[in-house]
Design an enzyme around this catalytic site. Structure first.
Site, PDB file in Angstrom:
ATOM      1  N   SER A   1      20.279 -54.002  18.415  1.00 36.00           N
ATOM      2  CA  SER A   1      21.169 -53.602  17.325  1.00 36.00           C
ATOM      3  C   SER A   1      21.465 -52.102  17.321  1.00 36.00           C
ATOM      4  CB  SER A   1      20.534 -53.998  15.992  1.00 36.00           C
ATOM      5  OG  SER A   1      19.222 -53.472  15.922  1.00 36.00           O
TER       6      SER A   1
ATOM      7  N   THR B   1      23.637 -47.024  15.312  1.00 31.84           N
ATOM      8  CA  THR B   1      23.639 -48.491  15.387  1.00 31.84           C
ATOM      9  C   THR B   1      24.749 -48.991  16.309  1.00 31.84           C
ATOM     10  OG1 THR B   1      23.691 -50.472  13.982  1.00 31.84           O
ATOM     11  CG2 THR B   1      25.281 -48.782  13.458  1.00 31.84           C
TER      12      THR B   1
ATOM     13  N   ARG C   1      35.765 -52.738  14.109  1.00 29.11           N
ATOM     14  CA  ARG C   1      35.025 -52.670  12.848  1.00 29.11           C
ATOM     15  C   ARG C   1      34.027 -51.500  12.895  1.00 29.11           C
ATOM     16  NH1 ARG C   1      29.359 -52.900  11.095  1.00 29.11           N
ATOM     17  NH2 ARG C   1      29.315 -53.700   8.978  1.00 29.11           N
ATOM     18  N   VAL C   2      34.064 -50.677  11.875  1.00 29.30           N
ATOM     19  CA  VAL C   2      33.095 -49.585  11.750  1.00 29.30           C
ATOM     20  C   VAL C   2      32.295 -49.843  10.478  1.00 29.30           C
ATOM     21  CG1 VAL C   2      32.855 -47.099  11.341  1.00 29.30           C
ATOM     22  CG2 VAL C   2      34.513 -47.925  13.027  1.00 29.30           C
ATOM     23  N   GLY C   3      30.981 -49.687  10.575  1.00 27.93           N
ATOM     24  CA  GLY C   3      30.121 -49.931   9.412  1.00 27.93           C
ATOM     25  C   GLY C   3      29.863 -48.664   8.618  1.00 27.93           C
ATOM     26  N   ASP C   4      28.776 -48.671   7.895  1.00 28.76           N
ATOM     27  CA  ASP C   4      28.427 -47.541   7.027  1.00 28.76           C
ATOM     28  C   ASP C   4      27.716 -46.403   7.760  1.00 28.76           C
ATOM     29  OD1 ASP C   4      26.304 -49.327   7.529  1.00 28.76           O
ATOM     30  OD2 ASP C   4      25.210 -48.664   5.746  1.00 28.76           O
TER      31      ASP C   4
ATOM     32  N   THR D   1      20.128 -49.263   5.872  1.00 26.85           N
ATOM     33  CA  THR D   1      20.363 -50.291   6.886  1.00 26.85           C
ATOM     34  C   THR D   1      20.721 -51.582   6.163  1.00 26.85           C
ATOM     35  OG1 THR D   1      19.400 -51.523   8.731  1.00 26.85           O
ATOM     36  CG2 THR D   1      17.885 -50.839   7.004  1.00 26.85           C
ATOM     37  N   GLY D   2      21.425 -52.435   6.861  1.00 31.76           N
ATOM     38  CA  GLY D   2      21.860 -53.684   6.243  1.00 31.76           C
ATOM     39  C   GLY D   2      23.373 -53.776   6.216  1.00 31.76           C
TER      40      GLY D   2
ATOM     41  N   GLY E   1      26.742 -53.012   5.957  1.00 31.34           N
ATOM     42  CA  GLY E   1      27.435 -51.742   5.805  1.00 31.34           C
ATOM     43  C   GLY E   1      28.521 -51.781   4.749  1.00 31.34           C
TER      44      GLY E   1
HETATM   45  N1  ASP Z   1      24.505 -50.988   8.516  1.00 32.15           N
HETATM   46  C1  ASP Z   1      24.873 -51.470   9.804  1.00 32.15           C
HETATM   47  C2  ASP Z   1      26.307 -51.875   9.808  1.00 32.15           C
HETATM   48  O1  ASP Z   1      26.777 -52.429   8.822  1.00 32.15           O
HETATM   49  C3  ASP Z   1      24.057 -52.579  10.319  1.00 32.15           C
HETATM   50  C4  ASP Z   1      22.618 -52.677   9.902  1.00 32.15           C
HETATM   51  O2  ASP Z   1      21.983 -51.704   9.595  1.00 32.15           O
HETATM   52  O3  ASP Z   1      22.050 -53.768   9.858  1.00 32.15           O
HETATM   53  O4  ASP Z   1      26.940 -51.700  10.813  1.00 32.15           O
END
Ligand code: ASP
Length: 339
Positions: free
Chosen positions: A97, A218, A228-231, A251-252, A254
């Site tokens: 990941s 990440t 796609r771009v996350g947080d 984490t989690g 985004g």
């Molecule tokens: N926060 C990350 C995202 O949404 C993924 C993760 O931390 O699980 O890309």
């Protein structure tokens, strides 16, 4: 200085005493160069608060903390420590990941998001960057060499190559096989940000001088729509640092975090007197209040204030975080909301 094998013995010895409740541990002072993982603990981390300290998300945070601790314990600064620390999972093909070996998007591209922030409020980020082993170092270059904060996609790659980074194929045979299996079974339907196919490393460190820096990196959500771009590269969401207050990372899912800029919120709550634990809990509770589907995804925060107090909280069971402090590096299970 003791070698790693001796050190392991000392650490095991020290933790045995810790678990027995004796606080004055003789072996501890020797643990200066390299903390190592001393097993997993349930409950709250409770280091002395004496800098340096480094904290990071998930079990791969242990190896990352070891690398960061090497920098910190030899007098290095927090910014170098967090960069070196998160480089470890970035380069580890077993961590699916983050970075190399990260699971790709639904078209087979490994796209990386990363951000970094220093004690002066400087920050840099990259989004949807491909082919670069250490996106965190490109984020740092963006911070140090450009008047901007974030570069994305092709432009970020061009910038990286122009600054001495080399192109690497980040799709390992294992992640390629996983992608091919997913394609067969899922009919090209992009993945929703549910609980099980992503995990970011976020890290916050305080160095001997008492300065704070943070980093986050990440490969994001597996099987996502390309682009796609996350947080993680969003300053204030994936990571935030204020040297007067402390640092926080996430984490989690985004998308859930971006809606509330959780890391920034935690900093502001701590500025207003909350402990890191209270600030993480209040932020998770806000997510639950505002997002009705909160039982269907994971989101977690990890924070540290200038006193070296640590907080962690998640929506769901399963979040763990690593703390290297007082010369010992340990993994803890975070408390969570949905019980
Ligand atoms: N926060 C990350 C995202 O949404 C993924 C993760 O931390 O699980 O890309």
């Amino acid at each position: 200085m003791s070698n790693r094998r001796d050190f392991l013995k000392q650490t095991a010895f020290a933790s045995a005493f810790f678990l027995g409740g004796i606080s004055n541990i003789k072996g501890e002072e020797k643990i200066d160069a390299e903390p190592v993982s001393a097993g997993r603990e349930t409950g709250k981390s409770n280091p002395s608060g004496k800098a340096p300290i480094v904290i990071s998300t998930w079990n791969f945070g242990l190896a990352a903390n070891d690398a960061a601790w090497k920098v910190l314990s030899s007098g290095g600064n927090a910014l170098d420590a967090v960069e070196k620390g998160v480089q470890v999972p970035e380069a580890d093909p077993k961590v699916t990941s983050v970075g190399y070996g990260g699971l790709p998007d639904r078209d087979g591209h490994v796209t990386l998001d990363a951000s970094i922030m220093d004690q002066n409020g400087n920050c840099g980020a990259v989004g949807c960057l491909e082919h670069i082993m250490h996106p965190i170092s490109v984020a740092r270059k963006v911070m140090e060499k450009t008047p901007y904060i974030m570069l994305v996609g092709e432009g970020a790659l061009e910038f990286a190559l122009a600054n001495g980074f080399t192109k690497t194929d980040l799709l390992t045979p294992e992640s390629k096989a996983a992608w091919e299996k997913w394609k067969k079974e899922n009919n090209y339907t992009p993945q929703k940000p549910d609980m099980n196919n992503h995990d970011t490393i976020g890290m916050v460190a305080i160095d001997k001088a008492g300065d704070v820096s943070g980093a986050c990196t990440t490969s994001g959500l597996a099987w996502k729509i390309h682009g796609r771009v996350g947080d993680s590269p969003i300053i204030g969401a994936g990571v935030y640092v204020d040297n007067e207050v402390g640092g926080a990372c996430s984490t989690g899912k985004g998308e859930a975090n971006m809606k509330i800029c959780g890391s920034m919120l935690i900093i502001e709550l701590m500025r207003n007197g909350k402990t890191p634990q209270q600030a993480c809990e209040e932020t998770i509770k806000r997510v639950a209040r505002k997002q009705s589907d909160y039982k269907d995804f994971q989101l977690a925060y990890l924070a540290m204030n200038k006193k070296g107090e640590i907080g962690a909280y998640a929506l769901q069971k399963g979040f763990s975080y690593a703390v290297a402090a007082d010369g010992v590096n340990k993994l803890y299970d975070s408390d969570y909301l949905c019980k």
